[in-house]
Design a protein around this motif. Structure first.
Motif, PDB file in Angstrom:
ATOM      1  N   MET A 107      32.915  53.177  69.206  1.00 31.28           N
ATOM      2  CA  MET A 107      32.445  54.745  69.791  1.00 31.28           C
ATOM      3  C   MET A 107      32.969  55.448  70.331  1.00 31.28           C
ATOM      4  SD  MET A 107      29.231  56.038  71.333  1.00 31.28           S
ATOM      5  CE  MET A 107      27.411  54.524  70.578  1.00 31.28           C
ATOM      6  N   LEU A 108      33.782  56.898  69.711  1.00 30.33           N
ATOM      7  CA  LEU A 108      34.174  57.916  69.924  1.00 30.33           C
ATOM      8  C   LEU A 108      33.721  58.713  69.964  1.00 30.33           C
ATOM      9  CD1 LEU A 108      37.037  57.545  67.042  1.00 30.33           C
ATOM     10  CD2 LEU A 108      37.163  56.630  69.010  1.00 30.33           C
ATOM     11  N   ASN A 109      34.867  60.284  71.270  1.00 29.80           N
ATOM     12  CA  ASN A 109      34.109  61.381  71.495  1.00 29.80           C
ATOM     13  C   ASN A 109      34.978  61.865  71.564  1.00 29.80           C
ATOM     14  OD1 ASN A 109      32.176  62.821  72.561  1.00 29.80           O
ATOM     15  ND2 ASN A 109      33.563  62.616  74.861  1.00 29.80           N
ATOM     16  N   ILE A 110      34.718  63.291  71.314  1.00 29.69           N
ATOM     17  CA  ILE A 110      35.930  64.560  71.020  1.00 29.69           C
ATOM     18  C   ILE A 110      35.752  65.483  72.551  1.00 29.69           C
ATOM     19  CG2 ILE A 110      34.969  65.944  69.963  1.00 29.69           C
ATOM     20  CD1 ILE A 110      38.364  65.620  68.974  1.00 29.69           C
ATOM     21  N   HIS A 111      36.834  65.393  73.086  1.00 38.57           N
ATOM     22  CA  HIS A 111      37.071  66.793  74.504  1.00 38.57           C
ATOM     23  C   HIS A 111      37.694  67.574  74.127  1.00 38.57           C
ATOM     24  CE1 HIS A 111      35.187  67.314  78.362  1.00 38.57           C
ATOM     25  NE2 HIS A 111      36.839  67.258  78.695  1.00 38.57           N
ATOM     26  N   PRO A 112      37.109  68.976  74.410  1.00 36.60           N
ATOM     27  CA  PRO A 112      38.170  70.312  74.483  1.00 36.60           C
ATOM     28  C   PRO A 112      39.526  70.439  75.362  1.00 36.60           C
ATOM     29  CG  PRO A 112      35.968  70.855  74.345  1.00 36.60           C
ATOM     30  CD  PRO A 112      35.862  69.513  74.835  1.00 36.60           C
ATOM     31  N   ALA A 113      39.611  69.293  75.951  1.00 33.10           N
ATOM     32  CA  ALA A 113      40.510  69.488  76.868  1.00 33.10           C
ATOM     33  C   ALA A 113      42.030  67.812  77.055  1.00 33.10           C
ATOM     34  CB  ALA A 113      40.241  70.114  77.991  1.00 33.10           C
ATOM     35  N   LEU A 114      43.166  68.779  77.654  1.00 37.47           N
ATOM     36  CA  LEU A 114      43.471  66.741  78.124  1.00 37.47           C
ATOM     37  C   LEU A 114      42.826  66.240  79.330  1.00 37.47           C
ATOM     38  CD1 LEU A 114      46.870  68.673  77.392  1.00 37.47           C
ATOM     39  CD2 LEU A 114      45.978  67.454  75.563  1.00 37.47           C
ATOM     40  N   LEU A 115      42.206  65.345  78.864  1.00 35.49           N
ATOM     41  CA  LEU A 115      41.565  63.850  79.744  1.00 35.49           C
ATOM     42  C   LEU A 115      42.647  63.335  80.225  1.00 35.49           C
ATOM     43  CD1 LEU A 115      38.237  63.243  77.708  1.00 35.49           C
ATOM     44  CD2 LEU A 115      38.644  64.026  79.613  1.00 35.49           C
ATOM     45  N   PRO A 116      43.182  62.701  81.536  1.00 36.01           N
ATOM     46  CA  PRO A 116      41.622  62.602  82.224  1.00 36.01           C
ATOM     47  C   PRO A 116      41.624  64.163  83.381  1.00 36.01           C
ATOM     48  CG  PRO A 116      43.900  61.717  83.419  1.00 36.01           C
ATOM     49  CD  PRO A 116      44.439  62.308  81.698  1.00 36.01           C
ATOM     50  N   PHE A 118      40.068  68.045  83.591  1.00 33.68           N
ATOM     51  CA  PHE A 118      39.069  68.867  83.098  1.00 33.68           C
ATOM     52  C   PHE A 118      37.788  68.227  82.419  1.00 33.68           C
ATOM     53  CE2 PHE A 118      43.110  71.489  82.867  1.00 33.68           C
ATOM     54  CZ  PHE A 118      42.232  71.468  83.804  1.00 33.68           C
ATOM     55  N   GLY A 119      37.238  66.830  82.392  1.00 35.07           N
ATOM     56  CA  GLY A 119      36.619  65.954  82.171  1.00 35.07           C
ATOM     57  C   GLY A 119      35.615  65.912  83.113  1.00 35.07           C
ATOM     58  N   GLY A 120      34.800  64.731  82.930  1.00 33.11           N
ATOM     59  CA  GLY A 120      32.925  64.235  83.710  1.00 33.11           C
ATOM     60  C   GLY A 120      32.173  65.062  83.093  1.00 33.11           C
ATOM     61  N   HIS A 129      37.219  75.073  78.956  1.00 34.27           N
ATOM     62  CA  HIS A 129      38.170  76.666  78.981  1.00 34.27           C
ATOM     63  C   HIS A 129      38.323  76.695  80.380  1.00 34.27           C
ATOM     64  CE1 HIS A 129      38.302  74.315  75.146  1.00 34.27           C
ATOM     65  NE2 HIS A 129      37.064  75.088  74.686  1.00 34.27           N
ATOM     66  N   GLU A 130      37.466  77.395  80.658  1.00 30.28           N
ATOM     67  CA  GLU A 130      36.927  78.439  81.305  1.00 30.28           C
ATOM     68  C   GLU A 130      37.995  77.528  83.192  1.00 30.28           C
ATOM     69  OE1 GLU A 130      33.644  79.394  82.998  1.00 30.28           O
ATOM     70  OE2 GLU A 130      32.975  80.906  81.291  1.00 30.28           O
ATOM     71  N   ALA A 131      38.034  76.436  83.342  1.00 31.36           N
ATOM     72  CA  ALA A 131      38.545  76.302  83.827  1.00 31.36           C
ATOM     73  C   ALA A 131      39.794  75.631  84.128  1.00 31.36           C
ATOM     74  CB  ALA A 131      37.688  74.160  84.670  1.00 31.36           C
ATOM     75  N   VAL A 132      39.879  75.251  82.919  1.00 35.09           N
ATOM     76  CA  VAL A 132      41.325  75.620  82.392  1.00 35.09           C
ATOM     77  C   VAL A 132      42.633  76.545  82.881  1.00 35.09           C
ATOM     78  CG1 VAL A 132      43.743  74.949  80.222  1.00 35.09           C
ATOM     79  CG2 VAL A 132      41.424  73.548  80.401  1.00 35.09           C
ATOM     80  N   GLU A 150      31.123  55.941  82.215  1.00 29.71           N
ATOM     81  CA  GLU A 150      31.209  56.988  82.198  1.00 29.71           C
ATOM     82  C   GLU A 150      31.655  58.431  81.465  1.00 29.71           C
ATOM     83  OE1 GLU A 150      33.970  56.907  86.081  1.00 29.71           O
ATOM     84  OE2 GLU A 150      33.378  54.488  85.552  1.00 29.71           O
ATOM     85  N   TYR A 151      31.079  59.794  82.139  1.00 33.38           N
ATOM     86  CA  TYR A 151      31.568  60.560  81.523  1.00 33.38           C
ATOM     87  C   TYR A 151      32.435  60.729  80.788  1.00 33.38           C
ATOM     88  CZ  TYR A 151      26.680  62.894  80.855  1.00 33.38           C
ATOM     89  OH  TYR A 151      25.918  63.194  81.257  1.00 33.38           O
ATOM     90  N   ASP A 152      33.539  60.884  79.573  1.00 36.10           N
ATOM     91  CA  ASP A 152      34.595  61.276  79.177  1.00 36.10           C
ATOM     92  C   ASP A 152      35.554  60.612  79.918  1.00 36.10           C
ATOM     93  OD1 ASP A 152      34.278  63.273  78.266  1.00 36.10           O
ATOM     94  OD2 ASP A 152      33.969  64.841  79.632  1.00 36.10           O
ATOM     95  N   HIS A 153      35.629  59.202  80.364  1.00 35.29           N
ATOM     96  CA  HIS A 153      36.356  58.123  80.687  1.00 35.29           C
ATOM     97  C   HIS A 153      37.172  57.217  79.926  1.00 35.29           C
ATOM     98  CE1 HIS A 153      36.462  53.942  83.296  1.00 35.29           C
ATOM     99  NE2 HIS A 153      36.811  55.549  84.090  1.00 35.29           N
ATOM    100  N   GLY A 154      37.019  56.933  78.654  1.00 36.86           N
ATOM    101  CA  GLY A 154      37.005  55.666  78.116  1.00 36.86           C
ATOM    102  C   GLY A 154      38.164  55.602  77.762  1.00 36.86           C
ATOM    103  N   PRO A 155      39.355  54.636  77.174  1.00 35.41           N
ATOM    104  CA  PRO A 155      40.427  54.494  77.056  1.00 35.41           C
ATOM    105  C   PRO A 155      41.047  55.917  75.921  1.00 35.41           C
ATOM    106  CG  PRO A 155      39.666  52.100  76.559  1.00 35.41           C
ATOM    107  CD  PRO A 155      38.648  53.054  77.332  1.00 35.41           C
TER     108      PRO A 155
END
Ligand code: GRF
Length: 211
Positions: A107-116, A118-120, A129-132, A150-155
């Motif tokens: 199961m994949l997710n996409i996140h619009p920043a460079l994790l770790p 600006f995630g969670g 984007h505001e936080a970045v 966990e949110y935005d946490h997997g490998p």
């Protein structure tokens, strides 16, 4: 190698789903999208599915008395369409733990920043984007990762960077990141479809393509 039969979970406009579909239709990825499920009956992603003759489902937790019944309804769709791989594409709900276990490492997710970074929890859409921009960072980007509980946490499977420009607004940055998302999400799905991803705990190894 078992072909990928993909289920998409999404809440909004569905541009990542559309980009993936396009790459599949171009025969670049040996996979098919077998069902699209949204918690939002007005989500653009459901219309994209319908326009492409893909079964589209509106299923939301509050249609069910219990979390278990909700999970069972999702699983019924997964069974019916023989779904063996999940793609979260802007899904703004927590995926039930039972579903996460069913698709462990699938199961994949996409996140619009460079994790770790600006995630969670709460870090989605413009908030990211505001936080970045607020951080003064000169780079941002997109991350494709496996989903765990966990949110935005997997490998992390793939990441690509974009420059943050001096006059960026959250909208401008989001648009630049989105272009990268569309490319790397399909690239990541392709790696799985070609059997080139080895998961060892939190370590990911990407194999060279077999010629
Ligand atoms: C994307 O920015 C993605 O990174 C985030 O939600 C957004 C979904 O956009 N998880 P779309 O619905 O795929 O257009």
């Amino acid at each position: 190698m078992e072909p990928l039969i993909i289920g998409v979970l999404a809440s909004g406009r569905g541009s990542n789903c559309a980009a993936l579909l396009h790459r599949i239709e171009e025969d670049e990825i040996p996979a098919k999208i077998a069902a699209v499920i949204s918690n939002n009956q007005y989500a653009g992603v459901l219309q994209i599915a319908r326009d492409n003759s893909i079964p589209a489902y509106y299923i939301e937790r509050n249609q069910f008395e219990t979390g278990d019944e909700f999970s069972q309804a999702l699983e019924k769709i997964f069974d019916q369409h023989k779904i063996n791989f999940m793609v979260l594409a802007g899904y703004l709900r927590k995926v039930p733990p039972r579903i996460i276990r069913r698709f462990a490492n699938r199961m994949l997710n996409i996140h619009p920043a460079l994790l770790p970074d600006f995630g969670g929890k709460g870090m989605y859409g413009h908030a990211v984007h505001e936080a970045v921009l607020k951080s003064g960072s000169t780079v941002s980007g997109a991350t494709v990762h496996l989903v765990d509980e966990e949110y935005d946490h997997g490998p992390i499977i793939l990441q690509r960077e974009v420059l943050v420009l001096p006059n960026d607004t959250p909208d401008l940055l989001a648009a630049r990141v989105l272009q990268v998302e569309h490319r790397i999400y399909a690239d990541a799905v392709r790696l799985f479809a070609e059997g080139r991803v080895i998961v060892e705990g939190r370590t990911i190894r990407i194999l060279d393509p077999c010629e």
